[in-house]
Design a protein around this motif. Structure first.
Motif, PDB file in Angstrom:
ATOM      1  N   ALA A  11      72.438  -0.971  -3.113  1.00  0.00           N
ATOM      2  CA  ALA A  11      73.501  -0.575  -4.034  1.00  0.00           C
ATOM      3  C   ALA A  11      73.691   0.934  -3.939  1.00  0.00           C
ATOM      4  N   LEU A  12      74.940   1.358  -4.014  1.00  0.00           N
ATOM      5  CA  LEU A  12      75.243   2.782  -3.921  1.00  0.00           C
ATOM      6  C   LEU A  12      75.845   3.279  -5.223  1.00  0.00           C
ATOM      7  N   ASN A  13      75.529   4.512  -5.528  1.00  0.00           N
ATOM      8  CA  ASN A  13      76.183   5.212  -6.619  1.00  0.00           C
ATOM      9  C   ASN A  13      77.439   5.872  -6.046  1.00  0.00           C
ATOM     10  N   THR A  14      78.594   5.488  -6.551  1.00  0.00           N
ATOM     11  CA  THR A  14      79.848   6.005  -5.988  1.00  0.00           C
ATOM     12  C   THR A  14      80.534   7.001  -6.925  1.00  0.00           C
ATOM     13  N   THR A  15      79.778   7.559  -7.849  1.00  0.00           N
ATOM     14  CA  THR A  15      80.428   8.435  -8.825  1.00  0.00           C
ATOM     15  C   THR A  15      80.887   9.760  -8.220  1.00  0.00           C
ATOM     16  N   ALA A  16      80.199  10.227  -7.181  1.00  0.00           N
ATOM     17  CA  ALA A  16      80.544  11.528  -6.609  1.00  0.00           C
ATOM     18  C   ALA A  16      81.222  11.368  -5.251  1.00  0.00           C
ATOM     19  N   ALA A  17      82.463  11.813  -5.150  1.00  0.00           N
ATOM     20  CA  ALA A  17      83.159  11.776  -3.866  1.00  0.00           C
ATOM     21  C   ALA A  17      82.467  12.697  -2.876  1.00  0.00           C
ATOM     22  N   GLY A  18      82.537  12.314  -1.618  1.00  0.00           N
ATOM     23  CA  GLY A  18      81.936  13.157  -0.585  1.00  0.00           C
ATOM     24  C   GLY A  18      81.628  12.340   0.645  1.00  0.00           C
ATOM     25  N   GLU A  19      80.965  12.987   1.594  1.00  0.00           N
ATOM     26  CA  GLU A  19      80.548  12.319   2.821  1.00  0.00           C
ATOM     27  C   GLU A  19      79.033  12.343   2.887  1.00  0.00           C
ATOM     28  N   TYR A  20      78.459  11.173   3.140  1.00  0.00           N
ATOM     29  CA  TYR A  20      77.004  11.025   3.085  1.00  0.00           C
ATOM     30  C   TYR A  20      76.522  10.359   4.365  1.00  0.00           C
ATOM     31  N   ASP A  21      75.482  10.894   4.934  1.00  0.00           N
ATOM     32  CA  ASP A  21      74.926  10.326   6.157  1.00  0.00           C
ATOM     33  C   ASP A  21      73.843   9.310   5.849  1.00  0.00           C
ATOM     34  N   PHE A  22      73.747   8.294   6.696  1.00  0.00           N
ATOM     35  CA  PHE A  22      72.545   7.458   6.723  1.00  0.00           C
ATOM     36  C   PHE A  22      72.094   7.361   8.171  1.00  0.00           C
ATOM     37  N   SER A  23      70.858   6.980   8.374  1.00  0.00           N
ATOM     38  CA  SER A  23      70.346   6.988   9.744  1.00  0.00           C
ATOM     39  C   SER A  23      69.175   6.033   9.863  1.00  0.00           C
ATOM     40  N   CYS A  24      68.765   5.825  11.099  1.00  0.00           N
ATOM     41  CA  CYS A  24      67.551   5.057  11.347  1.00  0.00           C
ATOM     42  C   CYS A  24      66.341   5.895  10.914  1.00  0.00           C
ATOM     43  N   GLY A  25      65.201   5.268  10.910  1.00  0.00           N
ATOM     44  CA  GLY A  25      64.005   5.932  10.408  1.00  0.00           C
ATOM     45  C   GLY A  25      63.648   7.210  11.138  1.00  0.00           C
ATOM     46  N   MET A  26      64.074   7.314  12.394  1.00  0.00           N
ATOM     47  CA  MET A  26      63.740   8.509  13.176  1.00  0.00           C
ATOM     48  C   MET A  26      64.922   9.462  13.299  1.00  0.00           C
ATOM     49  N   ASP A  27      65.980   9.203  12.516  1.00  0.00           N
ATOM     50  CA  ASP A  27      67.162  10.064  12.515  1.00  0.00           C
ATOM     51  C   ASP A  27      67.813  10.183  13.890  1.00  0.00           C
ATOM     52  N   PHE A  60      69.943   7.385  15.158  1.00  0.00           N
ATOM     53  CA  PHE A  60      71.232   6.711  15.024  1.00  0.00           C
ATOM     54  C   PHE A  60      71.784   7.021  13.638  1.00  0.00           C
ATOM     55  N   HIS A  61      73.064   7.350  13.595  1.00  0.00           N
ATOM     56  CA  HIS A  61      73.655   7.803  12.343  1.00  0.00           C
ATOM     57  C   HIS A  61      74.898   7.003  11.982  1.00  0.00           C
ATOM     58  N   GLY A  62      75.095   6.857  10.678  1.00  0.00           N
ATOM     59  CA  GLY A  62      76.334   6.318  10.152  1.00  0.00           C
ATOM     60  C   GLY A  62      76.736   7.183   8.978  1.00  0.00           C
TER      61      GLY A  62
END
Ligand SMILES: [Cu+2]
Length: 90
Positions: free
Chosen positions: A65-81, A83-85
């Motif tokens: 679940a994500l908190n969507t209260t703050a607009a912006g761009e947020y990175d996620f990645s694999c455990g070793m950073d 691969f990124h999304g």
């Protein structure tokens, strides 16, 4: 996608598909990661900015679940950073 919630499926197979997810601010959201390939080192997905870290067993979709209260761009990645999304909230 209804106004009441936003639920996005992300396939994890040598990367993230889709790699960029756009969400509407203020509407509850979940991401469901389904790792369908043992390729690469994608068995953990995490985001310091979004505050989650989840193991991804092969072919067992995991929902965060994500908190969507703050607009912006947020990175996620694999455990070793390696691969990124990105989650774009606007
Ligand atoms: Cu990795």
């Amino acid at each position: 996608m209804s106004e009441a919630s936003q639920n996005v499926n992300i396939e994890v197979a040598g990367g993230y598909q889709p790699q960029v997810v756009v969400l509407k601010a203020g509407v509850p959201a979940t991401l469901t990661f389904n790792r369908t390939s043992a390729q690469g080192c994608l068995d953990v997905v995490h985001s310091q900015q979004l505050g989650f870290e989840t193991a991804l067993p092969l072919n067992q979709p995991q929902t965060v679940a994500l908190n969507t209260t703050a607009a912006g761009e947020y990175d996620f990645s694999c455990g070793m950073d390696m691969f990124h999304g990105k989650v774009v909230i606007r």
